[in-house]
Design an enzyme around this catalytic site. Structure first.
Site, short mmCIF file in Angstrom:
data_model
loop_
_atom_site.label_atom_id
_atom_site.label_comp_id
_atom_site.label_asym_id
_atom_site.label_seq_id
_atom_site.Cartn_x
_atom_site.Cartn_y
_atom_site.Cartn_z
CE LYS A 131 2.73 -4.70 -6.90
NZ LYS A 131 2.90 -3.76 -5.79
CE LYS A 157 -1.23 -4.88 -10.80
NZ LYS A 157 -2.12 -4.22 -9.85
CE LYS A 199 -19.85 2.87 16.87
NZ LYS A 199 -19.97 3.75 18.01
CG ASN A 212 -4.40 3.46 0.89
OD1 ASN A 212 -4.15 4.61 0.58
ND2 ASN A 212 -5.11 2.65 0.11
CG ASP A 263 -4.14 -5.17 -3.22
OD1 ASP A 263 -4.43 -4.83 -4.38
OD2 ASP A 263 -3.00 -5.02 -2.73
#
Ligand code: PMT
Length: 397
Positions: free
Chosen positions: A335, A339, A287, A208, A277
């Site tokens: 969350k 958590k 490859k 990301n 995630d």
């Protein structure tokens, strides 16, 4: 943190004097008021006008100047300084200060000030290694002067070795550190930062856009405020902060191992990392070749590191981040509860100036009681301090 702080910057005569211009820019950009004092030799390398333009204040060059004495005065300048930095500091100025000589404007200010003094030496490697210079440095260190050592590399005089002025961001960081209250001493913070990379094959991965800036800012701020800091970071282009135990990792599984392995001695965990995630189910050893057919990539769930830390919370403070593109508060609250967190820093990553890669962020702090504090757009450095202020509040609650 540097907003409105009054810093006197002494510039002495070495080739690195031109780098002091960049230091002034960075300090002014961070909101500090900078008053430059130049020795006569420094003016052979760079003009006072450069510093006057960059700092927005007149530059002091003479001990006995009628205008300067009536407007500022060397004692007034010594009193005004919250910190006196000398960059570059030559072997000559270090020797003069160590010997108690006060025969020009800069050495007089050093003698007269009660403010902390930071010296950033820059000189030829042989001068740096000269026992006289090293003895002077030892003497000044033992008297409470701060030093940021020069770096090794190619020197302007043609030699290779130690003697290059420390990098400007490192000098700014040291100034911030000296000026910070040590209100987190006794805390051990584990901070996570950056993205994780989940390999698909030897040359491709899922990841990301996290740069690590947010987590690194928290780690630096905590270290400045006196905490012991462990920084676990996914791949990032940022330099490891000094004074911090740095553990580089790549995948979410590696991050999990590093975080959970260090957890027993940790009093506060701050997870600013953007952990993938999902990861590809199995990594191709070669490859993957292009073919005409569509390719689908089966994914499996990664461990949720913060959730696991929440299961073994004990007295530890747990602070998470939530990067959202919709229903910011609702998603962040979910969350926080799932958590088992004390605080969550919710950032809407669609807002301009917020979230990934930029130097600023816009966040809402939500605590266990459900209270929300909305913070305006601010630098990640400042947001880091706001989050750490909450650590102190949570501790005292
Ligand atoms: O690095 P920068 O470019 O400065 O960008 C900063 C940032 C946008 C990455 C940062 O401000 C931020 O929001 N970090 C959290 C991003 C994220 O992964 O949020 P999340 O809502 O998916 O996860 C919630 C919390 O659980 C986070 O603290 C995350 O670290 C943690 N988590 C998530 C998934 C997982 N498998 N394990 C985790 O521990």
């Amino acid at each position: 943190m540097l907003k409105g702080r009054k810093i006197v910057l002494g510039v002495t005569g070495g080739i690195a004097a031109y780098k002091a211009a960049e230091l002034v820019r960075e300090l002014v950009r961070a909101g500090a008021e900078v008053f430059v004092v130049m020795t006569r030799n420094a003016q052979a390398f760079i003009t006072p006008l450069t510093f006057q333009t960059l700092s927005g204040h007149s530059v002091t060059t003479e001990l006995f100047s009628l205008t300067e004495e009536s407007e500022i005065g060397h004692i007034a300048l010594a009193d005004r300084a919250e910190l006196l930095a000398i960059a570059p500091a030559t072997a000559n100025i270090i020797g003069k200060i160590a010997a108690g000589i006060a025969d020009d404007i800069l050495t007089t200010i050093v003698m007269a000030t009660k403010a902390p003094v930071l010296l950033a030496p820059a000189m030829n490697v042989h001068m740096w290694e000269n026992p006289i210079c090293q003895e002077n440095i030892q003497k000044l260190r033992s008297r409470g002067f701060h030093f940021i050592d020069p770096e090794a590399g190619e020197l302007a005089c043609g030699y290779e070795g130690k003697g290059r002025l420390a990098e400007i961001p490192a000098i700014v960081e040291e100034i911030r550190s000296i000026l910070s209250p040590k209100d987190l001493s006794g805390e051990t913070l584990l901070v996570t930062a950056g993205p994780t990379e989940e390999p698909i094959d030897p040359v491709r991965f899922l990841s990301n856009r996290s740069s690590g800036k947010m987590g690194f800012a928290v780690a630096r701020a905590a270290r400045r405020r006196g905490a012991q800091v462990i920084l676990v970071s996914g791949p990032s282009a940022l330099p490891a902060p000094s004074g911090v135990k740095f553990i580089p990792v790549r995948t979410a599984s590696e991050m999990r191992e590093a975080v959970l392995g260090s957890l027993p001695g940790v009093s506060t965990l701050v997870m600013a990392a953007a952990v993938s995630d999902y990861r590809p189910k199995g990594t191709s050893p070669e490859k993957i070749k292009k073919s005409r057919a569509e390719l689908s990539l089966p994914l499996e769930l990664n461990p949720d590191i913060l959730h696991e830390a929440g299961q073994r919370k004990e007295k530890r403070l747990l602070i998470g981040f939530a990067a959202e593109t919709e229903s910011l508060l609702a998603n962040a609250r979910k969350k926080l509860a799932e958590k088992n967190l004390d605080l969550i820093v919710a950032n809407d990553v669609r807002l301009p100036g917020a979230g990934f890669q930029v130097d600023t962020n816009v966040a809402k702090l939500i605590d266990r009681s459900g209270k929300v504090e909305e913070l305006p757009l601010m630098s990640k450095e400042d947001l880091a301090d706001c989050v750490l202020d909450r650590v102190l509040l949570l501790r005292s609650a």
